[in-house]
Write a protein that holds these residues in place. Structure first.
Motif, mmCIF file in Angstrom:
data_model
loop_
_atom_site.group_PDB
_atom_site.id
_atom_site.type_symbol
_atom_site.label_atom_id
_atom_site.label_comp_id
_atom_site.label_asym_id
_atom_site.label_seq_id
_atom_site.Cartn_x
_atom_site.Cartn_y
_atom_site.Cartn_z
ATOM 1 N N SER A 286 -48.919 9.064 20.636
ATOM 2 C CA SER A 286 -48.080 10.562 20.599
ATOM 3 C C SER A 286 -49.317 11.736 21.242
ATOM 4 C CB SER A 286 -47.228 10.960 20.033
ATOM 5 O OG SER A 286 -46.353 12.453 19.832
ATOM 6 N N GLY A 287 -49.204 12.405 22.130
ATOM 7 C CA GLY A 287 -49.690 13.557 22.383
ATOM 8 C C GLY A 287 -50.153 14.342 21.364
ATOM 9 N N GLU A 288 -49.124 14.589 20.255
ATOM 10 C CA GLU A 288 -48.805 15.657 19.436
ATOM 11 C C GLU A 288 -50.602 14.772 18.353
ATOM 12 O OE1 GLU A 288 -47.172 18.138 16.802
ATOM 13 O OE2 GLU A 288 -46.894 17.519 18.676
ATOM 14 N N GLN A 289 -51.598 16.354 18.206
ATOM 15 C CA GLN A 289 -52.921 15.881 17.342
ATOM 16 C C GLN A 289 -52.781 15.258 15.890
ATOM 17 O OE1 GLN A 289 -54.966 17.900 15.270
ATOM 18 N NE2 GLN A 289 -54.013 19.052 14.087
ATOM 19 N N GLY A 290 -51.857 14.612 15.695
ATOM 20 C CA GLY A 290 -51.771 14.132 14.132
ATOM 21 C C GLY A 290 -51.411 12.622 14.398
ATOM 22 N N HIS A 291 -50.541 12.096 15.483
ATOM 23 C CA HIS A 291 -50.499 10.610 15.249
ATOM 24 C C HIS A 291 -51.234 10.332 15.869
ATOM 25 C CE1 HIS A 291 -47.547 7.314 17.536
ATOM 26 N NE2 HIS A 291 -47.403 7.467 16.479
ATOM 27 N N GLN A 292 -52.609 10.342 16.636
ATOM 28 C CA GLN A 292 -53.433 8.874 16.656
ATOM 29 C C GLN A 292 -53.585 8.895 14.998
ATOM 30 O OE1 GLN A 292 -54.335 7.267 19.179
ATOM 31 N NE2 GLN A 292 -55.395 5.744 16.882
ATOM 32 N N LYS A 293 -54.057 9.834 13.615
ATOM 33 C CA LYS A 293 -54.825 9.651 12.402
ATOM 34 C C LYS A 293 -53.665 8.622 11.948
ATOM 35 C CE LYS A 293 -57.230 14.488 13.044
ATOM 36 N NZ LYS A 293 -56.643 15.088 14.154
ATOM 37 N N MET A 294 -52.062 8.842 12.310
ATOM 38 C CA MET A 294 -51.053 8.072 11.536
ATOM 39 C C MET A 294 -51.505 6.298 12.011
ATOM 40 S SD MET A 294 -47.430 10.121 12.013
ATOM 41 C CE MET A 294 -46.773 11.617 11.360
ATOM 42 N N LEU A 295 -51.918 6.610 13.184
ATOM 43 C CA LEU A 295 -52.090 4.848 13.274
ATOM 44 C C LEU A 295 -53.165 3.969 13.115
ATOM 45 C CD1 LEU A 295 -51.137 5.510 17.347
ATOM 46 C CD2 LEU A 295 -49.754 4.266 15.038
ATOM 47 N N ASP A 296 -54.275 5.727 12.915
ATOM 48 C CA ASP A 296 -55.901 5.156 12.251
ATOM 49 C C ASP A 296 -55.688 4.926 10.839
ATOM 50 O OD1 ASP A 296 -56.876 5.737 14.683
ATOM 51 O OD2 ASP A 296 -57.823 7.393 14.561
ATOM 52 N N PHE A 297 -54.758 5.700 10.377
ATOM 53 C CA PHE A 297 -54.773 5.630 9.054
ATOM 54 C C PHE A 297 -54.000 3.876 8.482
ATOM 55 C CE2 PHE A 297 -51.318 5.570 5.395
ATOM 56 C CZ PHE A 297 -52.562 6.300 3.892
ATOM 57 N N LEU A 298 -52.826 3.464 9.209
ATOM 58 C CA LEU A 298 -52.378 2.432 9.181
ATOM 59 C C LEU A 298 -52.937 1.126 9.569
ATOM 60 C CD1 LEU A 298 -49.059 3.731 10.457
ATOM 61 C CD2 LEU A 298 -49.198 3.363 8.357
ATOM 62 N N LYS A 299 -53.891 1.395 10.792
ATOM 63 C CA LYS A 299 -54.873 0.615 11.006
ATOM 64 C C LYS A 299 -54.236 -0.838 12.273
ATOM 65 C CE LYS A 299 -57.642 -0.158 7.161
ATOM 66 N NZ LYS A 299 -57.542 0.761 6.424
ATOM 67 N N LYS A 300 -53.805 0.194 13.081
ATOM 68 C CA LYS A 300 -53.156 0.075 13.488
ATOM 69 C C LYS A 300 -52.805 0.581 15.017
ATOM 70 C CE LYS A 300 -50.329 -2.624 11.504
ATOM 71 N NZ LYS A 300 -50.700 -4.159 11.192
ATOM 72 N N GLU A 301 -52.601 -0.492 16.541
ATOM 73 C CA GLU A 301 -53.323 -0.062 17.874
ATOM 74 C C GLU A 301 -51.426 -0.038 18.425
ATOM 75 O OE1 GLU A 301 -56.157 -2.476 21.134
ATOM 76 O OE2 GLU A 301 -55.856 -2.715 19.659
ATOM 77 N N PRO A 302 -51.542 1.067 19.481
ATOM 78 C CA PRO A 302 -50.346 0.569 20.282
ATOM 79 C C PRO A 302 -50.639 0.218 21.413
ATOM 80 C CG PRO A 302 -51.911 2.809 20.273
ATOM 81 C CD PRO A 302 -52.658 2.056 19.706
ATOM 82 N N LEU A 303 -48.856 -0.112 22.122
ATOM 83 C CA LEU A 303 -49.489 -0.596 23.406
ATOM 84 C C LEU A 303 -49.633 0.387 24.577
ATOM 85 C CD1 LEU A 303 -45.741 -2.551 23.279
ATOM 86 C CD2 LEU A 303 -48.450 -3.771 23.051
ATOM 87 N N VAL A 304 -49.633 1.852 24.286
ATOM 88 C CA VAL A 304 -50.268 2.044 25.504
ATOM 89 C C VAL A 304 -50.441 4.162 25.186
ATOM 90 C CG1 VAL A 304 -48.212 1.115 27.190
ATOM 91 C CG2 VAL A 304 -48.065 3.244 26.102
#
Length: 344
Positions: A286-304
């Motif tokens: 997401s373009g929401e600034q916290g979302h990438q940090k959430m994904l990093d915390f979960l150690k997950k890679e998004p599709l797009v």
């Protein structure tokens, strides 16, 4: 509620699927994320011939007590109900994208501050007419929190019984990025200032006000359990998604995780049952600034990553054709042997 979610572990099947992927007429790893998704869905479905049936997105709508003051949101609370009508009339982005990609769309009133009466197409799961303002008291009672989790789970069960084996979630609720930011801060131990973004359009000084307000809220409560956390800071739509995610994993459905709000619900679900991540595919950043940090915390890679931050499940709808591609290559692409192509 008590959920029984099994961790996915079948080394023999995993080897079988991986060999099938590697023996397709391509260099090993050449289809990148498609290969990872194909393997994951095969493992979820316990087969090397997975299929996707009746893809569905549930959009949960709910209002937040804090939104009435307008300190953390540029749009009035009434927009939540107005957008629900827009969904029901087929006019929103999620309607367009679901229609394009043949995805069933269901709209759920989790707790909108509006009386919709008896209206065709709306699932009535209303817990209350919005949450309380957590600046002054818990967003919801323990009873309401438990009811929201159960209703989310029950709606997913109905969707599963209707033939769906792949599901995504969307949301609508003025003020829900605030709840998501509080949940993110609690579960990732990230300072509130790094969790808060523009939401539906805040800029400059308004974001600083939002950060200040939410920091004060965060420091008001001392949750000792996950249910405390949801009860103090959650929205009905977010808590309902927690129950929905957990039940979907329990039913061995493939779960497509959308953006910032949905991922905040996943953070809670994951804290309760870490096995849930085995069933999750992450649609986008997401373009929401916290979302990438959430994904990093979960150690997950998004599709797009398309810079989207609309919510509604739109990231999930956009990513779904990529997931279809992963299944199609696994089931339909020739092997070196069947095509008569030399593999070395």
């Amino acid at each position: 509620m008590d959920f029984h979610i099994k961790k996915i572990s079948n080394l023999t099947l995993e080897k079988t699927i991986q060999e099938k992927i590697d023996n397709k007429t391509k260099p090993i790893g050449a289809l990148g994320m498609l290969e990872k998704v194909a393997l994951q869905i095969g493992m979820i479905q316990n087969t090397d011939l997975p299929k996707l049936t009746k893809p569905t997105i549930l959009v949960f709508a709910g209002d937040h007590g804090i939104a009435k003051k307008g300190e953390v949101n540029p749009y009035p609370q009434e927009v939540t109900a107005q957008m629900v009508y827009n969904f029901l009339n087929g006019g929103a982005a999620i309607n367009v994208l679901c229609k394009q990609n043949n995805i069933d769309l269901k709209i759920v009133d989790a707790g909108v501050n509006h009386d919709f009466g008896s209206i065709t197409g709306l699932i009535d799961a209303k817990i209350d007419f919005g949450t309380q303002n957590y600046q002054h008291q818990s967003a919801m009672s323990p009873k309401q929190c438990n009811a929201a989790i159960k209703k989310g789970a029950d709606i997913v069960t109905e969707t599963y019984n209707d033939g769906s084996n792949i599901i995504g979630f969307g949301e609508m609720g003025i003020g829900n990025t605030s709840s998501a930011s509080l949940l993110m801060s609690f579960y990732t131990k990230t300072p509130i200032a790094e969790c808060v973004g523009s939401g539906t359009g805040l800029h400059g000084e308004a974001i600083k006000v939002k950060q200040k307000v939410l920091t004060e809220v965060y420091n008001t409560y001392t949750p000792s359990t996950h249910m405390d956390m949801l009860m103090y800071y959650g929205g009905f739509e977010i808590v309902m998604m927690v129950g929905a995610i957990l039940r979907a994993a329990e039913l061995k459905m493939t779960i497509i995780i959308d953006g910032f709000i949905v991922t905040s619900a996943l953070l809670a679900a994951n804290a309760m049952h870490p096995e849930v991540l085995d069933y999750c595919i992450f649609a986008h950043t997401s373009g929401e600034q916290g979302h990438q940090k959430m994904l990093d915390f979960l150690k997950k890679e998004p599709l797009v990553n398309l810079g989207m931050r609309l919510g509604e499940g739109t990231g999930t709808a956009v990513a779904y054709p990529i997931i279809v591609s992963s299944i199609n290559f696994l089931n339909q692409m020739a092997s070196f042997e069947s095509a008569g192509v030399s593999s070395n």
